[in-house]
Design a protein around this motif. Sequence first.
Motif, short mmCIF file in Angstrom:
data_model
loop_
_atom_site.label_atom_id
_atom_site.label_comp_id
_atom_site.label_asym_id
_atom_site.label_seq_id
_atom_site.Cartn_x
_atom_site.Cartn_y
_atom_site.Cartn_z
N LYS A 1 0.88 -1.16 0.00
CA LYS A 1 0.00 0.00 0.00
C LYS A 1 0.92 1.21 0.00
O LYS A 1 1.65 1.46 0.96
CB LYS A 1 -0.91 0.02 1.22
N PHE A 2 0.91 1.93 -1.11
CA PHE A 2 1.82 3.05 -1.33
C PHE A 2 1.00 4.33 -1.24
O PHE A 2 0.19 4.62 -2.12
CB PHE A 2 2.46 2.91 -2.72
N LYS B 1 -3.11 9.60 -0.11
CA LYS B 1 -4.01 8.77 -0.91
C LYS B 1 -3.35 7.41 -1.16
O LYS B 1 -2.30 7.34 -1.78
CB LYS B 1 -4.32 9.46 -2.24
N PRO B 2 -3.99 6.31 -0.71
CA PRO B 2 -3.38 4.98 -0.87
C PRO B 2 -3.54 4.41 -2.29
O PRO B 2 -4.57 4.61 -2.94
CB PRO B 2 -4.15 4.12 0.14
N HIS B 3 -2.50 3.73 -2.72
CA HIS B 3 -2.50 3.01 -4.00
C HIS B 3 -1.98 1.60 -3.71
O HIS B 3 -0.90 1.46 -3.13
CB HIS B 3 -1.59 3.69 -5.01
N ASN B 4 -2.72 0.57 -4.10
CA ASN B 4 -2.25 -0.79 -3.93
C ASN B 4 -1.39 -1.18 -5.12
O ASN B 4 -1.89 -1.30 -6.23
CB ASN B 4 -3.43 -1.76 -3.76
N ASP C 1 4.42 7.08 1.70
CA ASP C 1 4.68 6.05 2.70
C ASP C 1 4.39 4.69 2.09
O ASP C 1 3.71 4.60 1.06
CB ASP C 1 3.83 6.28 3.95
N LEU C 2 4.96 3.64 2.69
CA LEU C 2 4.78 2.28 2.20
C LEU C 2 4.41 1.37 3.36
O LEU C 2 5.04 1.45 4.42
CB LEU C 2 6.07 1.74 1.58
N ILE C 3 3.41 0.52 3.15
CA ILE C 3 3.03 -0.50 4.13
C ILE C 3 2.87 -1.82 3.38
O ILE C 3 2.09 -1.91 2.43
CB ILE C 3 1.72 -0.15 4.86
#
Length: 113
Positions: free
Chosen positions: A60-61, A66-69, A85-87
């Motif tokens: 999840k970037f 705003k998240p982008h998968n 951010d990165l998860i």
Amino acid sequence: MQIDNLLENIEYGDKKPAIKIIVDNDFTKEIRIVFRKGQEMKEHKTSFPIVVEIVRGLIKFGIEGKPHNLKEGNIITLDPSILHDLIAQEDSIVRLTLHKSDQVSRVMNVIKE
């Protein structure tokens, strides 16, 4: 000449992503970041453009909140000064391409926070 492999000798960090410098030459800096599911790199920005490739897994970037998968094979480019951010949504391998003037220590400091 240098030959390396992004998928060999994978080592996961216990609590934080593991970083390995793959290439650091006159042209570029290539870094492998290995995430366990749930590990993250908190929101940060760079002074130079970057390229991020998801080699394996799902990330999840977040870009300015705003998240982008991003899945295996996705590549994203970011201009300087963009908060991101990165998860890791699952165990993942990320390739980060830095501008030659950027510092690897900056990336290391992001995972220490």
